[in-house]
Design a protein around this motif. Sequence first.
Motif, PDB file in Angstrom:
ATOM      1  N   LYS A   1      49.064 -13.654  59.553  1.00  0.00           N
ATOM      2  CA  LYS A   1      48.962 -14.496  58.358  1.00  0.00           C
ATOM      3  C   LYS A   1      50.368 -14.715  57.804  1.00  0.00           C
ATOM      4  O   LYS A   1      51.323 -14.038  58.207  1.00  0.00           O
ATOM      5  CB  LYS A   1      48.031 -13.879  57.308  1.00  0.00           C
ATOM      6  N   PHE A   2      50.486 -15.656  56.885  1.00  0.00           N
ATOM      7  CA  PHE A   2      51.784 -16.045  56.345  1.00  0.00           C
ATOM      8  C   PHE A   2      52.546 -14.855  55.777  1.00  0.00           C
ATOM      9  O   PHE A   2      53.740 -14.670  56.051  1.00  0.00           O
ATOM     10  CB  PHE A   2      51.570 -17.114  55.263  1.00  0.00           C
ATOM     11  N   GLU A   3      51.863 -13.995  55.022  1.00  0.00           N
ATOM     12  CA  GLU A   3      52.522 -12.866  54.375  1.00  0.00           C
ATOM     13  C   GLU A   3      53.088 -11.868  55.387  1.00  0.00           C
ATOM     14  O   GLU A   3      53.990 -11.094  55.065  1.00  0.00           O
ATOM     15  CB  GLU A   3      51.545 -12.149  53.432  1.00  0.00           C
ATOM     16  N   ASP A   4      52.562 -11.880  56.619  1.00  0.00           N
ATOM     17  CA  ASP A   4      53.066 -10.962  57.644  1.00  0.00           C
ATOM     18  C   ASP A   4      54.516 -11.247  58.024  1.00  0.00           C
ATOM     19  O   ASP A   4      55.189 -10.394  58.620  1.00  0.00           O
ATOM     20  CB  ASP A   4      52.188 -11.028  58.903  1.00  0.00           C
ATOM     21  N   LEU A   5      55.006 -12.442  57.683  1.00  0.00           N
ATOM     22  CA  LEU A   5      56.409 -12.751  57.974  1.00  0.00           C
ATOM     23  C   LEU A   5      57.354 -11.807  57.222  1.00  0.00           C
ATOM     24  O   LEU A   5      58.503 -11.631  57.629  1.00  0.00           O
ATOM     25  CB  LEU A   5      56.723 -14.208  57.613  1.00  0.00           C
ATOM     26  N   LEU A   6      56.865 -11.180  56.156  1.00  0.00           N
ATOM     27  CA  LEU A   6      57.686 -10.200  55.430  1.00  0.00           C
ATOM     28  C   LEU A   6      58.071  -9.027  56.329  1.00  0.00           C
ATOM     29  O   LEU A   6      59.088  -8.368  56.100  1.00  0.00           O
ATOM     30  CB  LEU A   6      56.930  -9.683  54.203  1.00  0.00           C
ATOM     31  N   GLN A   7      57.263  -8.766  57.374  1.00  0.00           N
ATOM     32  CA  GLN A   7      57.549  -7.668  58.296  1.00  0.00           C
ATOM     33  C   GLN A   7      58.823  -7.911  59.115  1.00  0.00           C
ATOM     34  O   GLN A   7      59.351  -6.988  59.742  1.00  0.00           O
ATOM     35  CB  GLN A   7      56.380  -7.464  59.262  1.00  0.00           C
ATOM     36  N   LEU A   8      59.300  -9.146  59.120  1.00  0.00           N
ATOM     37  CA  LEU A   8      60.505  -9.469  59.887  1.00  0.00           C
ATOM     38  C   LEU A   8      61.782  -8.951  59.220  1.00  0.00           C
ATOM     39  O   LEU A   8      62.823  -8.844  59.880  1.00  0.00           O
ATOM     40  CB  LEU A   8      60.622 -10.981  60.086  1.00  0.00           C
ATOM     41  N   LYS A   9      61.710  -8.628  57.940  1.00  0.00           N
ATOM     42  CA  LYS A   9      62.912  -8.235  57.195  1.00  0.00           C
ATOM     43  C   LYS A   9      63.633  -7.070  57.874  1.00  0.00           C
ATOM     44  O   LYS A   9      63.044  -6.038  58.185  1.00  0.00           O
ATOM     45  CB  LYS A   9      62.551  -7.847  55.768  1.00  0.00           C
ATOM     46  N   GLY A  10      64.919  -7.280  58.120  1.00  0.00           N
ATOM     47  CA  GLY A  10      65.763  -6.239  58.698  1.00  0.00           C
ATOM     48  C   GLY A  10      65.610  -6.055  60.199  1.00  0.00           C
ATOM     49  O   GLY A  10      66.246  -5.171  60.769  1.00  0.00           O
ATOM     50  N   ARG A  11      64.833  -6.907  60.857  1.00  0.00           N
ATOM     51  CA  ARG A  11      64.588  -6.720  62.287  1.00  0.00           C
ATOM     52  C   ARG A  11      65.597  -7.488  63.137  1.00  0.00           C
ATOM     53  O   ARG A  11      65.833  -8.677  62.924  1.00  0.00           O
ATOM     54  CB  ARG A  11      63.173  -7.161  62.655  1.00  0.00           C
ATOM     55  N   LYS A  12      66.166  -6.785  64.089  1.00  0.00           N
ATOM     56  CA  LYS A  12      67.014  -7.401  65.113  1.00  0.00           C
ATOM     57  C   LYS A  12      66.175  -7.464  66.386  1.00  0.00           C
ATOM     58  O   LYS A  12      65.767  -6.429  66.911  1.00  0.00           O
ATOM     59  CB  LYS A  12      68.271  -6.575  65.353  1.00  0.00           C
ATOM     60  N   ILE A  13      65.915  -8.666  66.852  1.00  0.00           N
ATOM     61  CA  ILE A  13      65.057  -8.837  68.018  1.00  0.00           C
ATOM     62  C   ILE A  13      65.904  -9.314  69.197  1.00  0.00           C
ATOM     63  O   ILE A  13      66.567 -10.360  69.120  1.00  0.00           O
ATOM     64  CB  ILE A  13      63.926  -9.838  67.728  1.00  0.00           C
ATOM     65  N   GLN A  14      65.901  -8.504  70.244  1.00  0.00           N
ATOM     66  CA  GLN A  14      66.648  -8.845  71.449  1.00  0.00           C
ATOM     67  C   GLN A  14      65.842  -9.837  72.279  1.00  0.00           C
ATOM     68  O   GLN A  14      64.653  -9.639  72.507  1.00  0.00           O
ATOM     69  CB  GLN A  14      66.929  -7.589  72.272  1.00  0.00           C
ATOM     70  N   MET A  15      66.492 -10.886  72.711  1.00  0.00           N
ATOM     71  CA  MET A  15      65.850 -11.862  73.596  1.00  0.00           C
ATOM     72  C   MET A  15      66.297 -11.557  75.018  1.00  0.00           C
ATOM     73  O   MET A  15      67.484 -11.666  75.344  1.00  0.00           O
ATOM     74  CB  MET A  15      66.215 -13.274  73.156  1.00  0.00           C
ATOM     75  N   ASP A  16      65.320 -11.140  75.832  1.00  0.00           N
ATOM     76  CA  ASP A  16      65.613 -10.699  77.194  1.00  0.00           C
ATOM     77  C   ASP A  16      65.305 -11.755  78.250  1.00  0.00           C
ATOM     78  O   ASP A  16      65.508 -11.530  79.444  1.00  0.00           O
ATOM     79  CB  ASP A  16      64.849  -9.418  77.511  1.00  0.00           C
ATOM     80  N   GLY A  17      64.788 -12.916  77.821  1.00  0.00           N
ATOM     81  CA  GLY A  17      64.440 -13.964  78.778  1.00  0.00           C
ATOM     82  C   GLY A  17      63.042 -13.812  79.345  1.00  0.00           C
ATOM     83  O   GLY A  17      62.606 -14.647  80.141  1.00  0.00           O
ATOM     84  N   PHE A  18      62.316 -12.765  78.929  1.00  0.00           N
ATOM     85  CA  PHE A  18      60.955 -12.533  79.430  1.00  0.00           C
ATOM     86  C   PHE A  18      59.984 -12.367  78.258  1.00  0.00           C
ATOM     87  O   PHE A  18      59.172 -13.239  77.975  1.00  0.00           O
ATOM     88  CB  PHE A  18      60.911 -11.301  80.342  1.00  0.00           C
TER      89      PHE A  18
END
Length: 200
Positions: free
Chosen positions: A108-125
């Motif tokens: 849900k929209f409010e779940d985007l708050l969980q992204l705060k402070g997250r560094k997400i590595q993009m591995d190509g997979f």
Amino acid sequence: MKKYTSIIKSLLIFVVLIMNSCSGEFIPDPIDPRLPKYTEEGNNVAGAFINDNTWESVVSIGFPNGQHDAPSFAAYRVSDSLVIRFYGNTSSERANIEFHLTGLDINKFEDLLQLKGRKIQMDGFKNVAYYINNFDSSIYTDKGIGQIYFKSVIINEASSSLILSGTFGFSVNASYDEITKISYGRFDYRITESSNFHLE
């Protein structure tokens, strides 16, 4: 007649205020003014270097089609994935920057708050970034590797919006062994559930 004139003036002021609150504000970076300064104020802008070129996204408001270059957040519950699209331009063409992320549990929209402070590595997979010039869908075969950092996610209760701010960078091995490098990326968007978020 004066009453109607007053109502029309009030409506026009309201429309101008709404347009200004949604339009992007490009504040030049003090070190390199080709990029927007990194902010966490919901300035509705993003920018990055694409090799030696500059890409930028500045949200604008137009009638009758509404927002132009506003970001898009699409969450897919079945596959537990999130697709983020930043629309913008280089000096010569239209271009998207996209992030296809998985395992974030955004339902849900409010779940985007969980992204705060997250560094997400993009591995190509599992997590992938794309640079799509002229919205060429064939570019989806060129998967980018790098990182997106959601440095700040702030909720604005008054306007029922979220301010998402952060940085990104990645490289794409394009055809003919050419490498497209997206660097010094930064974004600062104000998003709402009705305008920028879609749930499948």
